[in-house]
Design an enzyme around this catalytic site. Structure first.
Site, PDB file in Angstrom:
ATOM      1  N   TYR A  50       0.815  -1.214   0.000  1.00 15.04           N
ATOM      2  CA  TYR A  50       0.000   0.000   0.000  1.00 15.04           C
ATOM      3  C   TYR A  50       0.852   1.268   0.000  1.00 15.04           C
ATOM      4  O   TYR A  50       0.367   2.340  -0.341  1.00 15.04           O
ATOM      5  CB  TYR A  50      -0.948   0.041   1.211  1.00 15.04           C
ATOM      6  CG  TYR A  50      -1.960  -1.087   1.276  1.00 15.04           C
ATOM      7  CD1 TYR A  50      -2.129  -1.972   0.215  1.00 15.04           C
ATOM      8  CD2 TYR A  50      -2.745  -1.283   2.407  1.00 15.04           C
ATOM      9  CE1 TYR A  50      -3.041  -3.010   0.283  1.00 15.04           C
ATOM     10  CE2 TYR A  50      -3.664  -2.313   2.475  1.00 15.04           C
ATOM     11  CZ  TYR A  50      -3.794  -3.187   1.407  1.00 15.04           C
ATOM     12  OH  TYR A  50      -4.708  -4.217   1.486  1.00 15.04           O
ATOM     13  N   ILE A 229     -13.165  -5.316   7.285  1.00 13.43           N
ATOM     14  CA  ILE A 229     -12.171  -4.229   7.427  1.00 13.43           C
ATOM     15  C   ILE A 229     -12.510  -3.105   6.445  1.00 13.43           C
ATOM     16  O   ILE A 229     -11.786  -2.849   5.489  1.00 13.43           O
ATOM     17  CB  ILE A 229     -10.724  -4.735   7.224  1.00 13.43           C
ATOM     18  CG1 ILE A 229     -10.593  -5.603   5.955  1.00 13.43           C
ATOM     19  CG2 ILE A 229     -10.245  -5.510   8.442  1.00 13.43           C
ATOM     20  CD1 ILE A 229      -9.119  -5.856   5.555  1.00 13.43           C
TER      21      ILE A 229
HETATM   22  N1  LIG Z   1      -5.891  -8.603   0.944  1.00 10.66           N
HETATM   23  C1  LIG Z   1      -6.176  -8.011  -0.195  1.00 10.66           C
HETATM   24  O1  LIG Z   1      -5.793  -8.474  -1.291  1.00 10.66           O
HETATM   25  C2  LIG Z   1      -7.000  -6.764  -0.173  1.00 10.66           C
HETATM   26  C3  LIG Z   1      -7.562  -6.263  -1.370  1.00 10.66           C
HETATM   27  C4  LIG Z   1      -8.330  -5.100  -1.308  1.00 10.66           C
HETATM   28  C5  LIG Z   1      -8.539  -4.447  -0.082  1.00 10.66           C
HETATM   29  N2  LIG Z   1      -7.955  -4.944   1.059  1.00 10.66           N
HETATM   30  C6  LIG Z   1      -8.152  -4.271   2.368  1.00 10.66           C
HETATM   31  O2  LIG Z   1      -9.544  -4.166   2.613  1.00 10.66           O
HETATM   32  C7  LIG Z   1      -9.868  -2.796   2.906  1.00 10.66           C
HETATM   33  C8  LIG Z   1     -11.285  -2.493   2.517  1.00 10.66           C
HETATM   34  O3  LIG Z   1     -11.520  -2.778   1.159  1.00 10.66           O
HETATM   35  P1  LIG Z   1     -11.754  -1.623   0.061  1.00 10.66           P
HETATM   36  O4  LIG Z   1     -11.147  -0.364   0.517  1.00 10.66           O
HETATM   37  O5  LIG Z   1     -11.322  -2.216  -1.221  1.00 10.66           O
HETATM   38  O6  LIG Z   1     -13.342  -1.497  -0.037  1.00 10.66           O
HETATM   39  P2  LIG Z   1     -14.532  -1.196   0.978  1.00 10.66           P
HETATM   40  O7  LIG Z   1     -14.063  -1.018   2.359  1.00 10.66           O
HETATM   41  O8  LIG Z   1     -15.569  -2.207   0.670  1.00 10.66           O
HETATM   42  O9  LIG Z   1     -15.085   0.178   0.408  1.00 10.66           O
HETATM   43  C9  LIG Z   1     -14.395   1.376   0.545  1.00 10.66           C
HETATM   44  C10 LIG Z   1     -15.238   2.464  -0.134  1.00 10.66           C
HETATM   45  O10 LIG Z   1     -16.480   2.584   0.542  1.00 10.66           O
HETATM   46  C11 LIG Z   1     -16.656   3.933   0.983  1.00 10.66           C
HETATM   47  N3  LIG Z   1     -17.305   3.879   2.296  1.00 10.66           N
HETATM   48  C12 LIG Z   1     -16.744   3.544   3.484  1.00 10.66           C
HETATM   49  N4  LIG Z   1     -17.654   3.564   4.451  1.00 10.66           N
HETATM   50  C13 LIG Z   1     -18.841   3.913   3.878  1.00 10.66           C
HETATM   51  C14 LIG Z   1     -20.146   4.100   4.376  1.00 10.66           C
HETATM   52  N5  LIG Z   1     -20.426   3.949   5.670  1.00 10.66           N
HETATM   53  N6  LIG Z   1     -21.125   4.465   3.490  1.00 10.66           N
HETATM   54  C15 LIG Z   1     -20.837   4.618   2.193  1.00 10.66           C
HETATM   55  N7  LIG Z   1     -19.617   4.458   1.654  1.00 10.66           N
HETATM   56  C16 LIG Z   1     -18.620   4.095   2.504  1.00 10.66           C
HETATM   57  C17 LIG Z   1     -15.280   4.541   1.035  1.00 10.66           C
HETATM   58  O11 LIG Z   1     -15.321   5.918   0.772  1.00 10.66           O
HETATM   59  P3  LIG Z   1     -14.825   7.031   1.869  1.00 10.66           P
HETATM   60  O12 LIG Z   1     -13.389   6.748   2.176  1.00 10.66           O
HETATM   61  O13 LIG Z   1     -15.014   8.324   1.138  1.00 10.66           O
HETATM   62  O14 LIG Z   1     -15.730   6.887   3.044  1.00 10.66           O
HETATM   63  C18 LIG Z   1     -14.579   3.792  -0.117  1.00 10.66           C
HETATM   64  O15 LIG Z   1     -14.878   4.426  -1.359  1.00 10.66           O
HETATM   65  C19 LIG Z   1      -8.803  -2.012   2.128  1.00 10.66           C
HETATM   66  O16 LIG Z   1      -8.722  -0.677   2.544  1.00 10.66           O
HETATM   67  C20 LIG Z   1      -7.583  -2.847   2.427  1.00 10.66           C
HETATM   68  O17 LIG Z   1      -7.086  -2.540   3.734  1.00 10.66           O
HETATM   69  C21 LIG Z   1      -7.207  -6.099   1.021  1.00 10.66           C
END
Ligand SMILES: NC(=O)c1ccc[n+]([C@@H]2O[C@H](COP(=O)([O-])OP(=O)(O)OC[C@H]3O[C@@H](n4cnc5c(N)ncnc54)[C@H](OP(=O)(O)O)[C@@H]3O)[C@@H](O)[C@H]2O)c1
Length: 275
Positions: A50, A229
């Site tokens: 990241y 997460i």
């Molecule tokens: N192991 C892996 O291969 C892998 C892959 C992908 C991700 N990850 C981890 O998983 C975490 C989460 O996944 P992600 O970031 O891909 O997707 P996510 O958490 O499903 O979605 C994040 C998005 O949702 C929005 N959001 C957050 N809370 C909200 C709410 N209460 N209402 C409406 N929209 C909301 C955020 O915008 P705002 O920031 O503007 O609120 C952002 O655009 C990542 O940050 C990372 O740490 C791991």
């Protein structure tokens, strides 16, 4: 507010919701981390890939919280697989984060074509014994990869972090993890900005509980024993995502949300370097 924890197979506890930090960068991570810790988050998910570990570490220090009160996960990716490359990789992570240990170290992807996840796992076992890592786990491993690991090594991963949301429920995979004592952690639990949160079924259940669709999705994770997460950089949404421990979903509601499954993963996350 008390955030529940889930016990891992090594006896340690993982807080049942964590803050995702991709795609935060070093510049914006500190303020977000401070906001999240002030809101009550105690579990933070980052990764070498990241490029934000310095910012995450800065945020932790800026928050003034006691290190022992936090649960920090990081991950090492392909360049740290094979031989003892993970040893230097972890030292780099610890330097960037400014901490002496991480609570959980994950293999970010199995990358089976390289054939090195078994030897990398053996290195992780040694890193755990060294005390620089409390628990060790994997990410994006499918049951076949876990079977291969189990046949070659002695320590079962404490967690498996996989893409999981109401549209990608992966029930067989979750059942496999549970049967083998592996905690499933849901990445992109909110659908990563897709139109999941506009779904009508979620809206109806949300209205019934006076909650938002995002809170319903996160609570569904909790009901299923999963560890979501969600990432947010927004103060209000960070607080919203934690405000899920004062209500419950009925079995029928859980089933209705699980029925949103499309039966398909959106990408082949085991074979490629993703996020
Ligand atoms: N192991 C892996 O291969 C892998 C892959 C992908 C991700 N990850 C981890 O998983 C975490 C989460 O996944 P992600 O970031 O891909 O997707 P996510 O958490 O499903 O979605 C994040 C998005 O949702 C929005 N959001 C957050 N809370 C909200 C709410 N209460 N209402 C409406 N929209 C909301 C955020 O915008 P705002 O920031 O503007 O609120 C952002 O655009 C990542 O940050 C990372 O740490 C791991």
């Amino acid at each position: 507010m008390t955030i529940p924890s889930v016990q891992m197979n090594d006896g340690r506890m993982i807080p049942q919701i964590g803050l995702g930090t991709w795609p935060l960068k070093d510049d914006d991570a500190p303020a977000v981390i401070v906001t999240a810790i002030e809101a009550g988050f105690r579990h933070i998910d980052t990764a070498f890939r990241y490029g934000n570990q310095k910012g995450v570490g800065q945020g932790i220090r800026d928050s003034g919280i006691d290190r022992a009160a936090l649960f920090i996960t990081t991950k090492l990716d392909g360049e740290h697989q094979g031989g003892d490359k993970a040893v230097a990789g972890l030292d780099d992570c610890l330097r960037q984060l400014g901490t002496e240990y991480v609570d959980l170290l994950l293999i970010h992807w199995p990358i089976p074509a390289r054939g090195e996840f078994v030897s990398t796992w053996q290195t992780y076992e040694r890193l755990q014994a060294s005390g620089k890592v409390r628990s060790i786990g994997v990410s994006n491993f499918k049951p076949a990869h876990l079977e291969h690991l189990a046949a070659q090594t002695n320590v079962v991963p404490a967690t498996n972090q996989i893409q999981l949301s109401p549209r990608i429920t992966r029930t067989d995979h979750v059942a496999y993890d549970a049967a083998h004592g592996i905690v499933t952690v849901s990445w992109s639990p909110l659908g990563q900005g897709s139109d999941l949160l506009q779904d009508g079924v979620l809206a109806k259940i949300a209205a019934r509980h006076d909650k938002t669709p995002a809170q319903i999705v996160l609570r569904w994770n909790i009901e299923l024993g999963l560890v979501p997460i969600p990432k947010s950089a927004n103060k209000q949404r960070i607080a919203e995502n934690l405000d899920i421990f004062d209500f419950g979903l009925s079995a029928a509601e859980v089933a209705a949300i699980s029925a949103l499954d499309t039966g398909a993963e959106k990408r082949v996350d085991s074979d490629v370097d993703g996020h």
